[in-house]
Design a protein around this motif. Structure first.
Motif, PDB file in Angstrom:
ATOM      1  N   MET A   1      -7.716   3.301  -2.243  1.00 20.30           N
ATOM      2  CA  MET A   1      -8.321   2.888  -3.524  1.00 20.30           C
ATOM      3  C   MET A   1      -9.425   3.866  -3.941  1.00 20.30           C
ATOM      4  O   MET A   1      -9.572   4.200  -5.123  1.00 20.30           O
ATOM      5  CB  MET A   1      -8.907   1.472  -3.411  1.00 20.30           C
ATOM      6  N   ASN A   2     -10.196   4.344  -2.961  1.00 24.32           N
ATOM      7  CA  ASN A   2     -11.264   5.294  -3.250  1.00 24.32           C
ATOM      8  C   ASN A   2     -10.704   6.610  -3.800  1.00 24.32           C
ATOM      9  O   ASN A   2     -11.225   7.180  -4.768  1.00 24.32           O
ATOM     10  CB  ASN A   2     -12.070   5.549  -1.970  1.00 24.32           C
ATOM     11  N   LEU A   3      -9.598   7.084  -3.195  1.00 22.80           N
ATOM     12  CA  LEU A   3      -8.952   8.312  -3.676  1.00 22.80           C
ATOM     13  C   LEU A   3      -8.398   8.123  -5.084  1.00 22.80           C
ATOM     14  O   LEU A   3      -8.467   9.030  -5.920  1.00 22.80           O
ATOM     15  CB  LEU A   3      -7.826   8.719  -2.721  1.00 22.80           C
ATOM     16  N   MET A   4      -7.843   6.944  -5.349  1.00 20.67           N
ATOM     17  CA  MET A   4      -7.308   6.661  -6.696  1.00 20.67           C
ATOM     18  C   MET A   4      -8.418   6.710  -7.745  1.00 20.67           C
ATOM     19  O   MET A   4      -8.216   7.204  -8.863  1.00 20.67           O
ATOM     20  CB  MET A   4      -6.625   5.295  -6.714  1.00 20.67           C
ATOM     21  N   LEU A   5      -9.590   6.183  -7.385  1.00 18.91           N
ATOM     22  CA  LEU A   5     -10.720   6.230  -8.327  1.00 18.91           C
ATOM     23  C   LEU A   5     -11.127   7.672  -8.613  1.00 18.91           C
ATOM     24  O   LEU A   5     -11.484   8.018  -9.737  1.00 18.91           O
ATOM     25  CB  LEU A   5     -11.913   5.468  -7.755  1.00 18.91           C
ATOM     26  N   ARG A   6     -11.043   8.535  -7.605  1.00 20.19           N
ATOM     27  CA  ARG A   6     -11.449   9.935  -7.784  1.00 20.19           C
ATOM     28  C   ARG A   6     -10.428  10.742  -8.573  1.00 20.19           C
ATOM     29  O   ARG A   6     -10.782  11.679  -9.288  1.00 20.19           O
ATOM     30  CB  ARG A   6     -11.655  10.585  -6.416  1.00 20.19           C
ATOM     31  N   GLU A   7      -9.154  10.415  -8.412  1.00 20.04           N
ATOM     32  CA  GLU A   7      -8.083  11.210  -9.039  1.00 20.04           C
ATOM     33  C   GLU A   7      -8.002  11.018 -10.553  1.00 20.04           C
ATOM     34  O   GLU A   7      -7.393  11.801 -11.258  1.00 20.04           O
ATOM     35  CB  GLU A   7      -6.724  10.846  -8.413  1.00 20.04           C
ATOM     36  N   LYS A   8      -8.559   9.930 -11.055  1.00 19.20           N
ATOM     37  CA  LYS A   8      -8.603   9.659 -12.506  1.00 19.20           C
ATOM     38  C   LYS A   8      -7.210   9.520 -13.127  1.00 19.20           C
ATOM     39  O   LYS A   8      -6.983   9.913 -14.276  1.00 19.20           O
ATOM     40  CB  LYS A   8      -9.388  10.753 -13.233  1.00 19.20           C
ATOM     41  N   LYS A   9      -6.277   8.991 -12.350  1.00 24.25           N
ATOM     42  CA  LYS A   9      -4.943   8.684 -12.889  1.00 24.25           C
ATOM     43  C   LYS A   9      -4.935   7.250 -13.403  1.00 24.25           C
ATOM     44  O   LYS A   9      -5.943   6.534 -13.326  1.00 24.25           O
ATOM     45  CB  LYS A   9      -3.881   8.869 -11.802  1.00 24.25           C
TER      46      LYS A   9
ATOM     47  N   ARG B   1      -7.554  -2.239   8.043  1.00 20.62           N
ATOM     48  CA  ARG B   1      -6.858  -1.485   9.094  1.00 20.62           C
ATOM     49  C   ARG B   1      -5.785  -0.562   8.516  1.00 20.62           C
ATOM     50  O   ARG B   1      -5.513   0.506   9.055  1.00 20.62           O
ATOM     51  CB  ARG B   1      -6.199  -2.444  10.102  1.00 20.62           C
ATOM     52  N   GLY B   2      -5.186  -0.970   7.422  1.00 23.81           N
ATOM     53  CA  GLY B   2      -4.142  -0.156   6.776  1.00 23.81           C
ATOM     54  C   GLY B   2      -4.702   0.944   5.895  1.00 23.81           C
ATOM     55  O   GLY B   2      -3.955   1.578   5.131  1.00 23.81           O
ATOM     56  N   GLU B   3      -6.050   1.159   5.959  1.00 19.40           N
ATOM     57  CA  GLU B   3      -6.747   2.200   5.184  1.00 19.40           C
ATOM     58  C   GLU B   3      -6.571   2.002   3.675  1.00 19.40           C
ATOM     59  O   GLU B   3      -6.466   2.968   2.913  1.00 19.40           O
ATOM     60  CB  GLU B   3      -6.284   3.601   5.614  1.00 19.40           C
ATOM     61  N   GLY B   4      -6.568   0.736   3.291  1.00 20.36           N
ATOM     62  CA  GLY B   4      -6.480   0.416   1.862  1.00 20.36           C
ATOM     63  C   GLY B   4      -7.702   0.889   1.096  1.00 20.36           C
ATOM     64  O   GLY B   4      -7.598   1.335  -0.057  1.00 20.36           O
ATOM     65  N   LEU B   5      -8.892   0.800   1.738  1.00 16.26           N
ATOM     66  CA  LEU B   5     -10.129   1.243   1.069  1.00 16.26           C
ATOM     67  C   LEU B   5     -10.073   2.729   0.748  1.00 16.26           C
ATOM     68  O   LEU B   5     -10.446   3.159  -0.347  1.00 16.26           O
ATOM     69  CB  LEU B   5     -11.338   0.965   1.968  1.00 16.26           C
TER      70      LEU B   5
ATOM     71  N   GLU C   1     -16.985  -6.621   6.057  1.00 10.98           N
ATOM     72  CA  GLU C   1     -16.496  -5.416   6.753  1.00 10.98           C
ATOM     73  C   GLU C   1     -16.060  -4.341   5.761  1.00 10.98           C
ATOM     74  O   GLU C   1     -16.328  -3.149   5.958  1.00 10.98           O
ATOM     75  CB  GLU C   1     -15.319  -5.778   7.675  1.00 10.98           C
ATOM     76  N   ASN C   2     -15.386  -4.774   4.715  1.00 15.80           N
ATOM     77  CA  ASN C   2     -14.920  -3.807   3.705  1.00 15.80           C
ATOM     78  C   ASN C   2     -16.087  -3.151   2.973  1.00 15.80           C
ATOM     79  O   ASN C   2     -16.033  -1.963   2.641  1.00 15.80           O
ATOM     80  CB  ASN C   2     -13.982  -4.492   2.708  1.00 15.80           C
ATOM     81  N   CYS C   3     -17.163  -3.916   2.714  1.00 14.19           N
ATOM     82  CA  CYS C   3     -18.329  -3.356   2.021  1.00 14.19           C
ATOM     83  C   CYS C   3     -18.985  -2.264   2.857  1.00 14.19           C
ATOM     84  O   CYS C   3     -19.306  -1.179   2.349  1.00 14.19           O
ATOM     85  CB  CYS C   3     -19.338  -4.474   1.728  1.00 14.19           C
ATOM     86  N   ASN C   4     -19.210  -2.550   4.145  1.00  9.93           N
ATOM     87  CA  ASN C   4     -19.839  -1.556   5.020  1.00  9.93           C
ATOM     88  C   ASN C   4     -18.971  -0.310   5.176  1.00  9.93           C
ATOM     89  O   ASN C   4     -19.465   0.819   5.169  1.00  9.93           O
ATOM     90  CB  ASN C   4     -20.133  -2.173   6.390  1.00  9.93           C
ATOM     91  N   LYS C   5     -17.651  -0.535   5.321  1.00 10.71           N
ATOM     92  CA  LYS C   5     -16.725   0.585   5.471  1.00 10.71           C
ATOM     93  C   LYS C   5     -16.693   1.446   4.212  1.00 10.71           C
ATOM     94  O   LYS C   5     -16.588   2.686   4.279  1.00 10.71           O
ATOM     95  CB  LYS C   5     -15.322   0.056   5.801  1.00 10.71           C
ATOM     96  N   PHE C   6     -16.784   0.805   3.041  1.00  6.35           N
ATOM     97  CA  PHE C   6     -16.740   1.539   1.774  1.00  6.35           C
ATOM     98  C   PHE C   6     -17.914   2.512   1.672  1.00  6.35           C
ATOM     99  O   PHE C   6     -17.774   3.638   1.190  1.00  6.35           O
ATOM    100  CB  PHE C   6     -16.755   0.567   0.593  1.00  6.35           C
TER     101      PHE C   6
ATOM    102  N   LEU D   1       0.833  -1.217   0.000  1.00 10.22           N
ATOM    103  CA  LEU D   1       0.000   0.000   0.000  1.00 10.22           C
ATOM    104  C   LEU D   1       0.862   1.260   0.000  1.00 10.22           C
ATOM    105  O   LEU D   1       0.553   2.240  -0.693  1.00 10.22           O
ATOM    106  CB  LEU D   1      -0.931  -0.001   1.212  1.00 10.22           C
ATOM    107  N   GLN D   2       1.964   1.232   0.767  1.00 15.56           N
ATOM    108  CA  GLN D   2       2.870   2.388   0.799  1.00 15.56           C
ATOM    109  C   GLN D   2       3.499   2.633  -0.567  1.00 15.56           C
ATOM    110  O   GLN D   2       3.661   3.787  -0.995  1.00 15.56           O
ATOM    111  CB  GLN D   2       3.967   2.164   1.844  1.00 15.56           C
TER     112      GLN D   2
END
Length: 582
Positions: free
Chosen positions: A361-369, A354-358, A390-395, A312-313
Motif C-alpha cells: 500500500m505504501n508503494l502504491m501511494l508513492r507510485e501515484k497510479k 505478515r503478507g507485507e500488505g503495508l 501493530e500496523n501503525c508502528n510498522k507503518f 494482495l497478489q
C-alpha cells in the motif's frame, strides 16, 4: 575527229535485257516472304485467341464457384435465420400460452416428459449419442420455451406446486453441459430482481423452493466443470454468478451459507487464475465483495483460506500499472473493497501485516497510479481502532510518514479517473494520522510528533486550515437542521437527534473531530511551540480554544462501536484528559 579520240571513245552501255529465269526467282522469294509473314500473323492471332478463350473459361469457372459459394452461404444463413425464427416463435407462442394456469401446467408437463424421455434414451443407449441426441435437442428447446414463465411471476407459486424446481435443478448435473447451461440461463431470468419485485408472493415461493432444494451447492458443483475458454460455458459461468447475485439481493442472510457451500473457495480459485482480464473475473470480484460486505463469518473464512494473500497478489500488478479499461478499473476497486471488508476481522490485520500488505500500500501511494485511492482506504482500515496498533508502528518503521504527510499537506488535484473526492481523501489521510497518534508508542510516536515542528510548523498550519474548513461545513449543516426544525415547529426526540448527529457526521463533523484530535495530541505530546502556533492562529482568526474543546467532548461521548467496552471507556477518558490539558 583525230585518230587519238577515236581510239579513246567508249560507247554508252546499253540496258541489260531482263532474264525470264531471274524474274521468276525474285517473284518466288517475295511470295515466300509474304507467306511467312501471313503465317506469323496468323499464328500470333490464333495464339492470342486461344489465350482469350482460356481467360474467358477461367472467368466463367470463377463466376460459377462464387455463385456456388454464395448459394451455400445464403442457404446456411437462411437455415440459421429459420432456426432463430423458430426459437423466437416458440418463445412468443409460449408467452401467449403462459398467460393462464392451464397453459403453464401444459408447458411444465411437456418439460417433464422431455426430461424423462431423454433419461430413458441415455440409459438405453449410453454409448450411442446419435440415438439420444434428438431427445436432447428437444429437451433443450423445451427449456428455452420455459423462459416465458419469467413473464408471469404471479404464477411462480403454481410452478413450485408442480415440482418444476427440483426437476430443473436436477438437470444442473446433466452429462451434457449445454443442458446445464440452458437451465442456468433460465434460472437467471426467473430470479431477475426486477421481475421478482412485481410479485412478493411469487418471489418468496421461488426463493424458498430454490434454497430448500440446495440451489447454491448445485450451482457451485456445476461451476467446477465449466470451461471458461468455451464461449457457451463462459456465458454459463456469467449467468451462474448472476443467479448468486440475485439471491443475495433478495435473501442477504444466505451469504454465509453460500460461502460455506463452496462459492467462496471457487471465487478465490477463479481470481487466482493467471489469465487475461475478462468479464467473469470482474463478476467474481463483485460477488466476493458482496459476500464479505456484511458477513463477519465470511471474513473469517477468507482469512482462514489465505484469501488476504490472494487479494494482495492480485492487487500487486496495479502497483506500477493502471487498469487498461473501465471494467478492469472496477475490478481493482472491488478487490480493494474486499480487502477493506476483510480487515474488519481483527486476525486478518495480522495476516495483512505478515503478507507485507503495508509495504504494498505504501508503494502504491508513492507510485501515484490509480491504485493510490484504494490503497489509502485500505491503510485507513488496517490502522484504525485498537486492533491497528501493530500496523501503525510498522507503518512508521517502513518510512510511511514520508508518504502520508505529503498527501496531508496537499490533496492531489482532480483528474477524470479519480474515485475519491477531496473530502474523502482528506478524511482518510487525517484518519490514518489520528490512528497512528492513538496507537504508536515509544520512538515511533516521537518520530510522528516531530513532524509537526518541521519546516516552521507547516503541518500545524495545515491542521488549522482543515479545522476552519470543516468547522464551517458543520456550522452550515447545523444551520440547515435548525431551519428544518423551525419550519416543522416540533421538538427534537431521541430518534431525530440521532439522525441529526449522523447527518452532521456526513456533513464534515467526523473529519473535524479527527483534525481536532490530532491538534490535541500534537499540542499535549509535542513541543511547546506547537501549542503556541495553534493559539496564535486562533487569535489571528478571532476564534477560541472553546470550539475545539466542545468538538472533542462531543466526540468522547459518541465513540461508536469500535473496540470493546473497556477500550472505549479508556479512550473516552484519554480524550477528556487531553481536553483538560489543552
Amino acid at each position: 575527229m583525230d585518230i587519238g579520240e577515236l581510239l579513246s571513245y567508249k560507247p554508252a552501255p546499253t540496258p541489260k535485257r531482263p532474264n525470264d529465269a531471274d524474274r521468276d526467282d525474285d517473284d518466288e522469294e517475295a511470295e515466300y516472304e509474304r507467306y511467312r509473314k501471313q503465317r506469323r500473323a496468323h499464328s500470333s492471332s490464333s495464339s492470342s485467341r486461344d489465350k482469350e478463350r482460356e481467360q474467358k473459361a477461367k472467368i466463367e469457372r470463377m463466376k460459377l464457384e462464387i455463385e456456388q459459394m454464395s448459394a451455400a452461404a445464403k442457404k446456411a444463413e437462411e437455415e440459421e435465420r429459420e432456426k432463430v425464427q423458430k426459437i423466437v416463435d416458440s418463445v412468443e407462442n409460449a408467452e401467449t400460452e403462459v398467460l393462464d394456469e392451464t397453459a403453464m401446467k401444459r408447458m411444465i408437463l411437456q418439460f417433464e416428459k422431455k426430461t424423462l424421455k431423454n433419461q430413458e434414451m441415455r440409459i438405453k443407449f449410453p454409448e450411442m449419442p446419435e440415438k439420444f441426441m434428438e431427445s436432447e435437442v428437444e429437451l433443450n428447446d423445451c427449456i428455452v420455451e420455459l423462459h416465458a414463465l419469467a413473464t408471469v411471476p404471479d404464477l411462480y407459486p403454481l410452478m413450485v406446486e408442480l415440482n418444476a424446481i427440483p426437476s430443473l435443478l436436477e438437470l444442473l448435473s446433466h452429462e451434457n453441459t449445454d443442458i446445464a447451461v440452458a437451465v442456468v440461463d433460465l434460472l437467471q431470468e426467473l430470479t431477475d430482481v426486477d421481475i421478482l419485485h412485481e410479485s412478493k408472493d411469487g418471489a418468496d415461493a421461488l426463493m424458498e423452493a430454490l434454497l430448500s432444494q440446495q440451489v447454491c451447492p448445485l450451482l457451485v458443483q456445476n461451476l467446477e466443470r465449466l470451461d471458461d475458454s468455451v464461449k457457451e460455458e463462459s456465458d454459463g459461468i456469467h449467468n451462474t454468478l448472476a443467479v448468486f447475485e440475485n439471491i443475495t439481493e433478495l435473501r442477504p442472510e444466505v451469504c454465509a451459507d453460500m460461502a460455506k457451500q463452496g462459492l467462496l473457495q471457487w471465487l478465490m480459485r477463479r481470481l487466482r487464475v493467471k489469465a487475461p482480464f475478462d468479464n467473469n473475473k470482474l463478476y467474481a470480484s463483485e460477488i466476493l465483495s458482496i459476500l464479505l460486505q456484511n458477513t463477519p463469518e465470511n471474513r473469517q473464512m477468507l482469512g482462514d483460506m489465505d484469501g488476504i494473500d490472494v487479494i494482495l497478489q492480485q492487487l500487486a500488478f496495479y502497483k506500477r500499472h493502471d487498469p487498461s479499461s473501465s471494467e478492469e478499473h472496477e475490478m481493482m476497486e472491488n478487490l480493494f473493497n474486499c480487502l477493506c471488508s476483510a480487515l474488519m476481522y481483527a486476525p486478518n490485520r495480522d495476516r495483512f501485516l505478515r503478507g507485507e500488505g503495508l509495504q504494498l500500500m505504501n508503494l502504491m501511494l508513492r507510485e501515484k497510479k490509480l491504485s493510490r485511492n484504494g490503497s489509502l482506504k485500505v491503510l485507513d482500515h488496517a490502522m484504525s481502532g485498537p486492533d491497528g496498533k501493530e500496523n501503525c508502528n510498522k507503518f512508521v518503521d517502513i518510512l510511511g510518514l514520508r508518504t502520508i504527510f505529503p498527501l496531508f499537506m496537499k490533496t492531489p488535484k482532480k483528474n477524470r479517473k479519480r474515485i475519491l473526492t477531496t473530502e474523502e481523501h482528506e478524511e482518510h489521510v487525517v484518519s490514518i494520522i489520528a490512528s497512528m497518534l492513538r496507537n504508536c508508542r515509544g520512538p515511533q510516536r516521537q518520530r510522528l510528533l516531530n513532524k509537526f515542528t518541521e519546516n516552521d510548523h507547516e503541518k500545524v498550519d495545515r491542521l488549522m486550515e482543515l479545522h476552519f474548513k470543516y468547522l464551517e461545513k458543520v456550522e452550515q449543516v447545523d444551520q440547515q437542521i435548525e431551519d428544518e426544525r423551525r419550519d416543522l415547529g416540533e421538538g427534537e426526540d431521541s430518534d431525530e437527534e440521532e439522525g441529526n448527529y449522523l447527518q452532521r457526521l456526513d456533513g464534515g463533523l467526523f473529519t473535524l473531530q479527527l483534525v481536532d484530535y490530532i491538534i490535541l495530541e500534537a499540542c499535549t505530546g509535542g513541543a511547546p511551540s506547537v501549542k503556541q502556533r495553534v493559539l496564535q492562529i486562533l487569535n489571528l482568526r478571532g476564534k477560541s480554544v472553546k470550539t475545539i474543546r466542545h468538538v472533542m467532548r462531543e466526540y468522547a461521548g459518541n465513540l461508536g462501536d469500535a473496540g470493546d467496552k473497556e477500550w472505549r471507556d479508556a479512550e473516552q477518558q484519554h480524550i477528556l484528559q487531553l481536553v483538560d490539558k489543552f
